[in-house]
Design a protein around this motif. Structure first.
Motif: not given
Length: 69
Positions: A7-9, A14-15, A44-45, A50-51
């Protein structure tokens, strides 16, 4: 192995924490190994990346030693 879209940000840290309940160097290294080119996005993604999340064992709790005891 789990796959998700950022998601943006979102950040890598965090992931990893949300998916694996750990964000240590070993988990981060495994994530980047599974996802070549992920580092190009910076800390920051953007939305929609896709991860693939690695399958790792839970990290053992670290023992804290207080030198004053």
């Amino acid at each position: 192995m789990t796959t998700l879209r950022s998601r943006d940000g979102d950040t890598i840290s965090n992931i990893l924490w949300i998916t694996l309940k750990r964000n240590d160097d070993e988990a981060e290294e495994a994530l980047f190994e599974l996802n070549p080119g992920l580092e190009q996005y910076g800390p920051v993604l953007p939305a929609g990346v896709v991860i693939e999340i690695p399958t790792l064992p839970e990290k053992a709790a670290e023992k804290v030693i207080n030198i004053w005891d």
